[in-house]
Design a protein around this motif. Sequence first.
Motif, PDB file in Angstrom:
ATOM      1  N   HIS A  25     -83.345  23.823 -53.291  1.00  3.52           N
ATOM      2  CA  HIS A  25     -82.052  23.739 -53.977  1.00  3.52           C
ATOM      3  C   HIS A  25     -80.847  23.467 -52.943  1.00  3.52           C
ATOM      4  O   HIS A  25     -80.769  23.708 -51.637  1.00  3.52           O
ATOM      5  N   PHE A  26     -80.172  22.592 -53.362  1.00  3.39           N
ATOM      6  CA  PHE A  26     -78.828  21.687 -52.650  1.00  3.39           C
ATOM      7  C   PHE A  26     -77.786  22.412 -52.659  1.00  3.39           C
ATOM      8  O   PHE A  26     -77.263  22.136 -54.081  1.00  3.39           O
ATOM      9  N   TYR A  27     -76.925  23.115 -52.110  1.00  2.00           N
ATOM     10  CA  TYR A  27     -75.582  23.717 -52.404  1.00  2.00           C
ATOM     11  C   TYR A  27     -74.817  22.594 -51.439  1.00  2.00           C
ATOM     12  O   TYR A  27     -74.544  22.762 -50.062  1.00  2.00           O
ATOM     13  N   ILE A  28     -73.920  21.963 -52.178  1.00  4.51           N
ATOM     14  CA  ILE A  28     -72.899  21.020 -51.572  1.00  4.51           C
ATOM     15  C   ILE A  28     -71.411  21.932 -51.566  1.00  4.51           C
ATOM     16  O   ILE A  28     -70.729  21.981 -52.801  1.00  4.51           O
ATOM     17  N   PHE A  29     -71.022  22.197 -50.361  1.00  6.05           N
ATOM     18  CA  PHE A  29     -69.779  22.852 -50.604  1.00  6.05           C
ATOM     19  C   PHE A  29     -68.630  22.004 -50.046  1.00  6.05           C
ATOM     20  O   PHE A  29     -68.845  20.669 -49.318  1.00  6.05           O
TER      21      PHE A  29
END
Length: 149
Positions: free
Chosen positions: A84-88
């Motif tokens: 899972h990629f979380y791009i903040f």
Amino acid sequence: MNITKTKLLLFMVMCFVALVGCSKENENKLNLDDVLTALKSQNLKLEPFGITGYPMKLNDVIPEAYSVKTSGAEEDSNTEEFIHFYIFNSEKDRLKGAKEFNKITENTNSTSSPFLYEKENILLIYWSNSKDHPLMGEAIETALEQLNS
């Protein structure tokens, strides 16, 4: 005298622009393509998985989900692993998201084990089928190290 005021005002505007350009808020941010390219360079096969069920939203960010395997892995493998990629928006937001994840999962039993990898504004959660021997861990670490800071 009027020309001096104009020059002073111009100088102040240029200083303001330079300061804004150098501020921490305008730091270079990584995006999903940067990370995917780095991971693929480590012979990881990534396939968009889409969103199933209710994805874990962290600090108001919904992840991009990918299934992952090494290029040499058997194609008929029944056990998929996921990232899972979380791009903040910022490193500060990423830190809040990681803290939130740890709080949510501290008393959770799962069939797969989460491994968190953090770089600048990116939080990557690798869901491994093995807690003791995550197959992709080293490749993920190497890929993230390759990304420019």
